[in-house]
Design an enzyme around this catalytic site. Structure first.
Site, PDB file in Angstrom:
ATOM      1  N   LYS A 183       0.833  -1.214   0.000  1.00 15.76           N
ATOM      2  CA  LYS A 183       0.000   0.000   0.000  1.00 15.76           C
ATOM      3  C   LYS A 183       0.865   1.259   0.000  1.00 15.76           C
ATOM      4  O   LYS A 183       0.639   2.171  -0.773  1.00 15.76           O
ATOM      5  CB  LYS A 183      -0.917   0.044   1.239  1.00 15.76           C
ATOM      6  CG  LYS A 183      -1.875  -1.116   1.365  1.00 15.76           C
ATOM      7  CD  LYS A 183      -2.754  -0.981   2.600  1.00 15.76           C
ATOM      8  CE  LYS A 183      -1.988  -1.024   3.913  1.00 15.76           C
ATOM      9  NZ  LYS A 183      -1.293  -2.296   4.179  1.00 15.76           N
ATOM     10  N   ARG A 229      -9.041   1.304   8.866  1.00 16.15           N
ATOM     11  CA  ARG A 229      -8.690  -0.088   9.140  1.00 16.15           C
ATOM     12  C   ARG A 229      -9.810  -0.814   9.868  1.00 16.15           C
ATOM     13  O   ARG A 229      -9.667  -1.998  10.158  1.00 16.15           O
ATOM     14  CB  ARG A 229      -7.432  -0.137   9.998  1.00 16.15           C
ATOM     15  CG  ARG A 229      -6.145  -0.387   9.202  1.00 16.15           C
ATOM     16  CD  ARG A 229      -5.016  -0.413  10.203  1.00 16.15           C
ATOM     17  NE  ARG A 229      -3.854  -1.121   9.762  1.00 16.15           N
ATOM     18  CZ  ARG A 229      -2.745  -0.530   9.311  1.00 16.15           C
ATOM     19  NH1 ARG A 229      -2.690   0.765   9.168  1.00 16.15           N
ATOM     20  NH2 ARG A 229      -1.690  -1.259   9.007  1.00 16.15           N
ATOM     21  N   ARG A 286      11.481  -6.140   4.682  1.00 16.55           N
ATOM     22  CA  ARG A 286      11.250  -4.684   4.632  1.00 16.55           C
ATOM     23  C   ARG A 286      12.232  -3.971   5.551  1.00 16.55           C
ATOM     24  O   ARG A 286      12.482  -4.406   6.669  1.00 16.55           O
ATOM     25  CB  ARG A 286       9.808  -4.370   5.057  1.00 16.55           C
ATOM     26  CG  ARG A 286       9.563  -2.874   5.192  1.00 16.55           C
ATOM     27  CD  ARG A 286       8.116  -2.501   5.050  1.00 16.55           C
ATOM     28  NE  ARG A 286       7.287  -2.970   6.130  1.00 16.55           N
ATOM     29  CZ  ARG A 286       5.964  -2.728   6.196  1.00 16.55           C
ATOM     30  NH1 ARG A 286       5.360  -2.055   5.240  1.00 16.55           N
ATOM     31  NH2 ARG A 286       5.265  -3.183   7.204  1.00 16.55           N
ATOM     32  N   ARG A 295      11.414  -2.780  11.317  1.00 18.57           N
ATOM     33  CA  ARG A 295      10.448  -2.270  12.296  1.00 18.57           C
ATOM     34  C   ARG A 295      10.128  -3.342  13.329  1.00 18.57           C
ATOM     35  O   ARG A 295      10.019  -4.510  12.978  1.00 18.57           O
ATOM     36  CB  ARG A 295       9.154  -1.849  11.578  1.00 18.57           C
ATOM     37  CG  ARG A 295       9.224  -0.480  10.963  1.00 18.57           C
ATOM     38  CD  ARG A 295       8.087  -0.191   9.999  1.00 18.57           C
ATOM     39  NE  ARG A 295       6.775  -0.657  10.403  1.00 18.57           N
ATOM     40  CZ  ARG A 295       5.675  -0.515   9.650  1.00 18.57           C
ATOM     41  NH1 ARG A 295       5.751   0.077   8.475  1.00 18.57           N
ATOM     42  NH2 ARG A 295       4.514  -0.965  10.058  1.00 18.57           N
ATOM     43  N   ARG A 302      -0.623  -9.337  13.178  1.00 20.61           N
ATOM     44  CA  ARG A 302      -1.139  -8.255  12.337  1.00 20.61           C
ATOM     45  C   ARG A 302      -2.022  -8.821  11.231  1.00 20.61           C
ATOM     46  O   ARG A 302      -3.025  -8.214  10.855  1.00 20.61           O
ATOM     47  CB  ARG A 302       0.018  -7.437  11.751  1.00 20.61           C
ATOM     48  CG  ARG A 302       0.789  -6.695  12.832  1.00 20.61           C
ATOM     49  CD  ARG A 302       2.009  -6.011  12.284  1.00 20.61           C
ATOM     50  NE  ARG A 302       1.667  -4.887  11.441  1.00 20.61           N
ATOM     51  CZ  ARG A 302       2.510  -4.304  10.603  1.00 20.61           C
ATOM     52  NH1 ARG A 302       3.743  -4.771  10.475  1.00 20.61           N
ATOM     53  NH2 ARG A 302       2.131  -3.278   9.889  1.00 20.61           N
TER      54      ARG A 302
END
Ligand code: ADP
Ligand code: AMP
Length: 213
Positions: A13, A88, A127, A160, A171
Site C-alpha cells: 500500500k 482499518r 522490509r 520495524r 497483524r
C-alpha cells in the site's frame, strides 16, 4: 481525487501510495507514518500508540480518527489525497464517510492491493524502513544503494519492531478480522477496485494508473 489503499500489512500500500501521490500531485497520508513520527518525537500520542503497535494490534479508533480528520482538513488536502493504512475498521470508515458527506464529498476509489498471506510473511521480513523520512526498502526487491542506509536522507534503516515474524502473524489476524470487511463496505459503495499485488511493483502501479485514468 480521494483514494483509499486497502490490503494486508505488507501488501504494498505504502509503495503504491507514494507513486500515486507523486504522479497525481496529492499528499500521501499514512496513519502508520504519523504514529511513528510521534513515537520518534516522544509525544503522548506516540507513547500510547506504541503499546498497541508493538503487539501488532490496532491503535484505538478514538485516537486514530482524530489525527486523520485533522490531517485531511489541512489546506494541502483540498484537491484530494491518498490514504494509506486508514481506515482499518468499519467504524473508522463510517466516520470518514460522514465527515466527507457533510462536505458533499466522497471517496472516489478504494484500491485493494491483493496479496496472499504466504507472500506477506516473506515480504515483511525483508522490509527495511527509514524512521527519519518514512522511505521503505526491501532487502531483495528494493535494496538501498548502500546497505542499511537510506538513499533519501542518509539515516540508518531498521527492521520495524512490528515487522518481526512473531508480530506479523498477529497483524495478519487483526487484518482479516477487522480490516478485510472494508472490502465489502467499499464494494457496496461501488468504488472498490482490486489489483493483483503479487506482480512486480511497476506492474501493480500500471494497473492502478489504468484504473485511475
Ligand atoms: P504496506 O504499506 O502495505 O504495509 P509496503 O509498501 O511497505 O507495504 O511493502 C512491504 C514490503 O514489500 C516493502 O519492503 C516493499 O519494498 C516490498 N514490496 C512492495 N510492493 C512489492 C511488490 N509488488 N513486489 C515485491 N515487493 C514489494
Ligand atoms: P502501517 O504503517 O500502516 O503498517 O501501520 C503500523 C501500525 O500502526 C499498525 O499495525 C497499527 O498498530 C497502527 N495503525 C496505523 N494505522 C492505523 C489505523 N487506521 N487504525 C488503527 N491502528 C493503526
Amino acid at each position: 481525487m480521494k483514494i483509499i489503499m486497502l490490503g494486508a500489512p505488507g501488501a504494498g500500500k505504502g509503495t503504491q501510495a507514494k507513486m500515486i501521490a507523486e504522479k497525481y500531485s496529492i499528499p500521501h497520508v499514512s496513519t502508520g507514518d504519523i504514529f511513528r513520527a510521534n513515537i520518534k518525537n516522544g509525544t503522548q500520542l506516540g507513547m500510547e500508540a506504541k503499546q498497541y503497535m508493538d503487539q501488532g494490534l490496532l491503535v484505538p479508533d478514538e485516537l486514530t480518527v482524530k489525527i486523520l480528520l485533522d490531517r485531511v482538513a489541512n489546506e494541502d488536502c483540498k484537491n484530494g489525497y491518498v490514504l494509506d493504512g486508514f481506515p482499518r475498521t468499519i467504524p473508522q470508515a463510517e466516520v470518514l464517510d460522514k465527515a466527507l458527506s457533510e462536505l458533499g464529498d466522497q471517496i472516489d476509489y478504494a484500491i485493494n492491493v491483493d496479496v496472499p498471506d504466504e507472500n506477506i510473511v516473506k515480504r515483511m521480513g525483508g522490509r527495511r524502513a527509514c524512521l527519519s523520512c518514512g522511505a521503505t526498502y526491501h532487502i531483495e526487491h528494493v535494496p538501498p544503494k548502500s546497505e542499511g542506509i537510506c538513499d533519501s536522507c542518509g539515516q540508518e534503516l531498521v527492521l520495524r519492531d512490528d515487522d518481526k515474524p512473531e508480530t506479523v502473524q498477529n497483524r495478519l489476524n487483526v487484518y482479516h478480522e477487522q480490516t478485510q470487511p472494508l472490502i465489502e463496505f467499499y464494494s457496496a459503495k461501488g468504488v472498490l477496485k482490486t489489483v493483483d499485488g503479487t506482480m512486480d511493483m511497476k506492474e501493480v502501479f500500471e494497473a492502478i494508473v489504468t484504473i485511475l485514468s
